[in-house]
Design a protein around this motif. Structure first.
Motif, short mmCIF file in Angstrom:
data_model
loop_
_atom_site.label_atom_id
_atom_site.label_comp_id
_atom_site.label_asym_id
_atom_site.label_seq_id
_atom_site.Cartn_x
_atom_site.Cartn_y
_atom_site.Cartn_z
N GLY A 16 0.84 -1.18 0.00
CA GLY A 16 0.00 0.00 0.00
C GLY A 16 0.88 1.24 0.00
O GLY A 16 2.11 1.15 -0.10
N ILE A 17 0.26 2.39 0.10
CA ILE A 17 0.97 3.66 0.19
C ILE A 17 0.46 4.39 1.43
O ILE A 17 -0.75 4.53 1.62
CB ILE A 17 0.75 4.54 -1.06
N GLY A 18 1.38 4.86 2.26
CA GLY A 18 0.99 5.57 3.47
C GLY A 18 0.58 7.00 3.20
O GLY A 18 0.84 7.55 2.11
N GLU A 19 -0.04 7.63 4.17
CA GLU A 19 -0.44 9.02 4.04
C GLU A 19 0.75 9.94 3.81
O GLU A 19 0.62 11.01 3.21
CB GLU A 19 -1.23 9.47 5.27
N ASN A 20 1.93 9.54 4.30
CA ASN A 20 3.15 10.31 4.07
C ASN A 20 3.94 9.80 2.88
O ASN A 20 5.09 10.18 2.68
CB ASN A 20 4.03 10.30 5.33
N GLY A 21 3.32 8.93 2.09
CA GLY A 21 3.99 8.38 0.91
C GLY A 21 4.89 7.20 1.20
O GLY A 21 5.59 6.72 0.29
N HIS A 22 4.87 6.70 2.44
CA HIS A 22 5.80 5.61 2.75
C HIS A 22 5.42 4.31 2.03
O HIS A 22 4.26 4.09 1.67
CB HIS A 22 5.97 5.40 4.26
N LEU A 23 6.43 3.48 1.84
CA LEU A 23 6.28 2.14 1.29
C LEU A 23 6.82 1.19 2.35
O LEU A 23 7.97 1.31 2.76
CB LEU A 23 7.06 2.01 -0.02
N ALA A 24 5.97 0.26 2.82
CA ALA A 24 6.22 -0.44 4.08
C ALA A 24 6.38 0.65 5.14
O ALA A 24 5.64 1.64 5.12
CB ALA A 24 7.41 -1.38 3.98
N PHE A 25 7.35 0.52 6.05
CA PHE A 25 7.57 1.57 7.04
C PHE A 25 8.81 2.40 6.68
O PHE A 25 9.48 2.95 7.56
CB PHE A 25 7.72 0.98 8.44
N ASN A 26 9.08 2.51 5.39
CA ASN A 26 10.17 3.36 4.93
C ASN A 26 9.63 4.78 4.76
O ASN A 26 9.14 5.16 3.70
CB ASN A 26 10.73 2.83 3.61
N ASP A 27 9.69 5.54 5.86
CA ASP A 27 9.19 6.90 5.86
C ASP A 27 10.17 7.83 5.14
O ASP A 27 11.36 7.52 5.03
CB ASP A 27 8.98 7.39 7.30
N PRO A 28 9.68 8.98 4.65
CA PRO A 28 10.60 9.92 3.99
C PRO A 28 11.53 10.58 5.00
O PRO A 28 11.11 10.86 6.12
CB PRO A 28 9.64 10.94 3.36
#
Length: 243
Positions: free
Chosen positions: A130-142
């Motif tokens: 999926g894609i997170g609200e902050n654009g993350h992929l898995a828990f790879n946050d920006p």
């Protein structure tokens, strides 16, 4: 990358699940087994339900990995991704060939090594993400690390990511959301033969626009999916509303 938009999140999940089921069956037919990655969270409910409902998949020939798990979280906690996958997937299908779940309760670096050894031995056929609200992929946050070759990492969770977990109802208050997790790396996800990305809901609309139509940048980690050879993103009308 291919983008498909559906009227509802239910239709989105059915389409994503059906495509994934077909790719799993094709991998079994070709290789004698299928290796898959499952994501968690609200965005995956309908996709996983569709997979579970397909009675033509020989699950005894499927090996499952998953994307991420909080560090220090007991499997009994309602936010545990091991609990999520056990209840919503593993308990709903016949026994898998192997289910490789992330255990965040022990030494996280040793756990990363264990997981890496397993996934390096079993190249992934189908990854559900999926894609997170902050654009993350898995828990790879920006800003995400696009270069590291390790399969699993210990990562810090940013405030927007933690607020998303709170907003989805997994925690009672922000202070309860862990600060760290074990996450599959960007490069490991991108090694998957097929990627199915399910992204419903209005709250994901800005991230969808940034990641699917913006430049590829580690400030929008899921934008890297634009470079994958076979990634299909499934949206509903709300998540696609800014495209």
């Amino acid at each position: 990358m291919e983008i498909k938009t559906y009227e509802t999140r239910e239709a989105l999940g059915q389409a994503a699940g059906k495509r994934g089921a077909q790719q799993i069956k094709e991998a079994i037919e070709k290789n004698g087994e299928a290796n898959i990655i499952l994501a968690t969270g609200q965005s995956q409910f309908e996709t996983i339900e569709t997979l579970v409902a397909d009675k033509t998949i020989d699950w005894s020939k499927v090996r499952m990995f998953h994307l991420d798990e909080y560090i220090g979280m007991a499997i009994e906690h309602k936010a545990s991704f091991r609990k999520y996958l056990t209840e919503r997937f593993l308990n709903q299908v016949s026994p898998l060939e192997e289910a490789i779940l992330i255990n965040g309760e022990g030494d996280p670096e040793e756990e990363c090594k264990r997981l890496e050894k397993a996934i390096f031995a079993h190249p992934i056929d189908v990854a559900f993400v999926g894609i997170g609200e902050n654009g993350h992929l898995a828990f790879n946050d920006p800003p995400a690390d696009f270069e590291i070759e390790r399969a699993y990492l210990v990562v810090d969770l940013d405030t927007q990511c933690r607020q998303q977990q709170l907003g989805e109802g997994w925690f009672g208050e922000l202070s309860e959301v862990p600060l760290q997790a074990i996450s599959m790396s960007i490069r490991q996800i991108m090694k998957s033969k097929h990627i199915i990305c399910s992204v419903p809901d209005k709250r994901k609309a800005q991230a969808v626009k940034d990641c699917l139509q913006g430049e590829v940048t580690n400030l929008n980690p899921a934008s890297i999916l634009q470079q994958h050879a076979d990634c299909v993103c499934y949206l509903d009308e709300e998540s696609a509303s800014l495209l």
